[in-house]
Design an enzyme around this catalytic site. Structure first.
Site, PDB file in Angstrom:
ATOM      1  N   ARG A  47       0.869  -1.189   0.000  1.00 21.02           N
ATOM      2  CA  ARG A  47       0.000   0.000   0.000  1.00 21.02           C
ATOM      3  C   ARG A  47       0.901   1.233   0.000  1.00 21.02           C
ATOM      4  O   ARG A  47       2.123   1.131   0.112  1.00 21.02           O
ATOM      5  CB  ARG A  47      -1.021  -0.003   1.156  1.00 21.02           C
ATOM      6  CG  ARG A  47      -0.660  -0.659   2.431  1.00 21.02           C
ATOM      7  CD  ARG A  47       0.399   0.033   3.218  1.00 21.02           C
ATOM      8  NE  ARG A  47       0.161   1.465   3.341  1.00 21.02           N
ATOM      9  CZ  ARG A  47       1.087   2.372   3.555  1.00 21.02           C
ATOM     10  NH1 ARG A  47       2.365   2.003   3.677  1.00 21.02           N
ATOM     11  NH2 ARG A  47       0.817   3.659   3.649  1.00 21.02           N
ATOM     12  N   GLY A  48       0.253   2.412  -0.119  1.00 21.30           N
ATOM     13  CA  GLY A  48       1.015   3.636  -0.323  1.00 21.30           C
ATOM     14  C   GLY A  48       1.079   3.871  -1.834  1.00 21.30           C
ATOM     15  O   GLY A  48       1.427   2.950  -2.591  1.00 21.30           O
ATOM     16  N   ASP A 236      -2.132  10.843  -2.216  1.00 19.17           N
ATOM     17  CA  ASP A 236      -2.548   9.799  -3.164  1.00 19.17           C
ATOM     18  C   ASP A 236      -2.919  10.369  -4.516  1.00 19.17           C
ATOM     19  O   ASP A 236      -2.847   9.690  -5.539  1.00 19.17           O
ATOM     20  CB  ASP A 236      -3.714   8.998  -2.592  1.00 19.17           C
ATOM     21  CG  ASP A 236      -3.205   8.044  -1.539  1.00 19.17           C
ATOM     22  OD1 ASP A 236      -2.996   8.485  -0.395  1.00 19.17           O
ATOM     23  OD2 ASP A 236      -2.948   6.870  -1.879  1.00 19.17           O
ATOM     24  N   ASN A 246      -5.425  12.361   0.584  1.00 19.84           N
ATOM     25  CA  ASN A 246      -4.496  11.518   1.350  1.00 19.84           C
ATOM     26  C   ASN A 246      -5.320  10.776   2.394  1.00 19.84           C
ATOM     27  O   ASN A 246      -6.547  10.956   2.487  1.00 19.84           O
ATOM     28  CB  ASN A 246      -3.392  12.381   1.990  1.00 19.84           C
ATOM     29  CG  ASN A 246      -2.284  11.524   2.580  1.00 19.84           C
ATOM     30  OD1 ASN A 246      -1.769  10.626   1.918  1.00 19.84           O
ATOM     31  ND2 ASN A 246      -1.919  11.763   3.820  1.00 19.84           N
TER      32      ASN A 246
HETATM   33  O1  MRU Z   1      -4.531   3.196   2.258  1.00 21.48           O
HETATM   34  P1  MRU Z   1      -3.063   3.413   2.128  1.00 21.48           P
HETATM   35  O2  MRU Z   1      -2.271   2.855   3.264  1.00 21.48           O
HETATM   36  O3  MRU Z   1      -2.531   2.970   0.777  1.00 21.48           O
HETATM   37  O4  MRU Z   1      -2.904   4.999   2.174  1.00 21.48           O
HETATM   38  C1  MRU Z   1      -1.630   5.544   2.019  1.00 21.48           C
HETATM   39  C2  MRU Z   1      -1.569   7.009   2.139  1.00 21.48           C
HETATM   40  O5  MRU Z   1      -2.556   7.675   2.305  1.00 21.48           O
HETATM   41  C3  MRU Z   1      -0.214   7.630   1.934  1.00 21.48           C
HETATM   42  O6  MRU Z   1      -0.097   8.791   2.684  1.00 21.48           O
HETATM   43  C4  MRU Z   1      -0.019   7.986   0.458  1.00 21.48           C
HETATM   44  O7  MRU Z   1      -0.338   6.897  -0.370  1.00 21.48           O
HETATM   45  C5  MRU Z   1       1.368   8.415   0.171  1.00 21.48           C
HETATM   46  S1  MRU Z   1       2.561   7.119   0.330  1.00 21.48           S
HETATM   47  C6  MRU Z   1       4.073   7.810  -0.038  1.00 21.48           C
END
Ligand code: MRU
Length: 353
Positions: A47-48, A236, A246
């Site tokens: 994820r991220g 995101d 985000n």
């Molecule tokens: O649901 P996730 O864990 O994928 O959400 C991730 C985030 O919101 C992060 O802040 C974003 O993807 C940036 S990662 C460098």
């Protein structure tokens, strides 16, 4: 002490850190098929936003190696179908469709299936390596903004394990550590699935950064009580005007930063910008299953059949954002003007597949 990595490509195999199991188990798993990659993305094993894009790129490139056809028309048709399938795994992080579009473009520029297969693999590797370089640069620019600051708050995990390496929002902390600059990071736990508690705390501990865990509802009190000097988060998807999606809870922090008069920074590579949309209202917000809220570790914490609203992201209007830090530099308001000035020639739009 070292900075953890979440995606490894050894020339043949795609190996990822299973982030569902962190922090108590450090397990790397092999993803062999498109379906493995899709499952890993929707279940948050990976994820991220940048890490999702990199993993999807490898997934599509690997899958393409098994296509049996010699017809380029058929090859591109199957590739597109598979890209659409992967692209639907998570709707908000634009890095996913950005990476898949890059692969589709590369394949569509040649007329041999053998060459296309080779170029797809190479493109996935380029995306992976370039992200590490981007994150390092983001870290450098972020460090320059935080040079006189020590106590910084963050949410979710925009760290090394959400990218190729270093992270975006966490990059200045990793780089600072390497150079002897000591930060005191306050990590919001990040309900519902605790990326802050499980991932950010673990990751920063791995590289020896001082980190303190708080619940999301403690943010306002902590800013005053601990003298937080800045807030930095990842992204995101960032619209043309700087509005930023985000992890859910980011908007709360942005509003708090404004009220408390401390800077609120967004750190993201140019692959997170979607210049095909004018503002945050056009960003699709992923809604996830109710159990993420009604249960913790499989244990119910709410009455059976409780009605739930579970948006995974929120959108912070750009008026609350002090600056956006990319690998190319620091963007200040006026965002409409300055985002396109910095990025328009260098990135592809985040349009659909
Ligand atoms: O649901 P996730 O864990 O994928 O959400 C991730 C985030 O919101 C992060 O802040 C974003 O993807 C940036 S990662 C460098």
């Amino acid at each position: 002490m070292s900075i953890p990595l979440s995606i490894k490509w050894d020339g043949k195999q795609l190996i990822i850190l299973d982030q569902q199991k962190l922090p108590h188990e450090i397990v790397y798993i092999k993803l062999d098929t498109l379906k493995d990659v899709y499952e890993a993305i929707i279940t948050l094993k990976v994820r991220g936003a940048p890490a999702i894009g990199i993993t999807a790129a490898y997934g599509l490139a690997m899958e393409a190696q098994s296509y049996k056809t010699n017809s380029m028309i058929d090859f591109l048709e199957i590739l597109k179908k598979d890209a659409i399938y992967l692209g639907e795994s998570r709707p908000t992080a634009v890095n996913l469709v950005w990476a898949l579009n890059r692969l589709l473009r590369v394949a569509s520029q040649v007329d041999s299936v053998t060459v296309a297969k080779q170029l797809l693999m190479e493109e996935a590797i380029v995306i992976h390596l370039a992200d590490e370089e981007s994150c390092r640069n983001i870290g450098e620019f972020a460090l320059s903004l935080l040079v006189d600051k020590t106590k910084v708050m963050t949410i979710c995990n925009a760290g090394s394990i959400a990218t190729a390496k270093y992270g975006t929002a966490l990059a200045p902390f990793h780089l600072g550590k390497e150079r002897g600059k000591e930060f005191e990071v306050f990590a919001c736990e990040t309900r519902p699935v605790f990326q802050g508690a499980r991932l950010t705390v673990w990751e920063l501990q791995q590289s020896g950064v001082d980190v303190t865990l708080i619940t999301d509802s403690m943010a306002a009190h902590t800013i005053g009580a601990k003298g937080i000097e800045a807030i930095i988060v990842g992204a995101d998807r960032i619209a043309k005007n700087g509005d930023t999606a985000n992890k859910i809870g980011t908007l709360n922090l942005a509003i708090l930063a404004t009220v408390y008069g401390i800077p609120f920074y967004v750190a993201a590579p140019s692959s997170t910008f979607d210049l095909s949309i004018n503002n945050g209202e056009e960003i699709p917000i992923e809604e996830r299953k109710a159990e993420e809220i009604t249960h913790i570790n499989g244990n119910a914490i709410a009455p059976i059949d409780t009605k739930v609203f579970n948006p995974a992201f929120d959108v912070t209007p750009s008026k609350y954002i002090t600056a956006i830090i990319t690998e190319k530099g620091i963007i200040y308001p006026d965002y409409v003007k300055n985002i396109s000035a910095q990025l328009v020639d260098t990135i592809e739009k985040g349009e659909g597949l």
